[in-house]
Design a protein around this motif. Structure first.
Motif, short mmCIF file in Angstrom:
data_model
loop_
_atom_site.label_atom_id
_atom_site.label_comp_id
_atom_site.label_asym_id
_atom_site.label_seq_id
_atom_site.Cartn_x
_atom_site.Cartn_y
_atom_site.Cartn_z
N GLU A 8 0.83 -1.20 0.00
CA GLU A 8 0.00 0.00 0.00
C GLU A 8 0.87 1.26 0.00
O GLU A 8 0.61 2.21 -0.74
N VAL A 9 1.92 1.24 0.82
CA VAL A 9 2.84 2.39 0.85
C VAL A 9 3.51 2.56 -0.51
O VAL A 9 3.64 3.68 -1.01
N TRP A 13 3.34 5.85 -2.64
CA TRP A 13 4.60 6.53 -2.93
C TRP A 13 4.75 6.79 -4.43
O TRP A 13 5.17 7.87 -4.85
N VAL A 44 10.19 7.98 3.58
CA VAL A 44 9.37 7.04 2.82
C VAL A 44 10.22 6.37 1.73
O VAL A 44 10.13 5.16 1.51
N TYR A 47 12.25 3.65 3.25
CA TYR A 47 11.38 2.51 3.58
C TYR A 47 11.10 1.67 2.33
O TYR A 47 11.22 0.44 2.37
N MET A 90 0.89 7.70 4.40
CA MET A 90 2.10 6.88 4.29
C MET A 90 2.83 6.81 5.64
O MET A 90 3.29 5.73 6.04
N LEU A 93 0.94 4.43 7.97
CA LEU A 93 1.12 3.03 7.56
C LEU A 93 2.50 2.50 7.92
O LEU A 93 2.64 1.39 8.44
N ILE A 94 3.52 3.29 7.63
CA ILE A 94 4.89 2.86 7.93
C ILE A 94 5.09 2.67 9.42
O ILE A 94 5.67 1.68 9.87
#
Length: 102
Positions: A8-9, A13, A44, A47, A90, A93-94
């Motif tokens: 999802e991220v 992104w 992000v 990640y 984001m 979520l992370i």
């Protein structure tokens, strides 16, 4: 790493990278949105490039950046609001992924 969260991220992104910078974000008088965006984008990016790994310091940057953007969000409309919501999402979520991995 939670693969569902990571995926999802990664999708968010990719959309964020392709999004133009909304001009109305330059006019925000509460906080350095450009600086917050740059700091969060760097986190992000790490990640995603590291396939779901993020250190404590970058997680902290995401947490505080999202908190600052939440204060600004109610005053935004249109593309600026969409852009900021995506950054917040984001970050959340992370950080959720990091908490679930602990």
């Amino acid at each position: 790493m939670n693969k569902t969260i990571f995926d999802e991220v990664a999708v968010l992104w990719a959309g964020h990278l392709g999004a133009p910078w909304p001009d109305d974000l330059y006019r925000v008088d509460d906080g350095d949105v450009v600086g917050i965006d740059a700091a969060m984008a760097g986190c992000v990016s790490v990640y995603v490039k590291s396939r779901g790994v993020l250190d404590e310091e970058r997680s902290h940057v995401l947490h505080h950046g999202a908190r600052a953007l939440r204060r600004i969000l109610p005053r935004l409309r249109g593309e600026g609001a969409v852009y900021v919501r995506r950054l917040i999402q984001m970050a959340e979520l992370i950080n959720e992924d990091r908490r679930s991995a602990s």
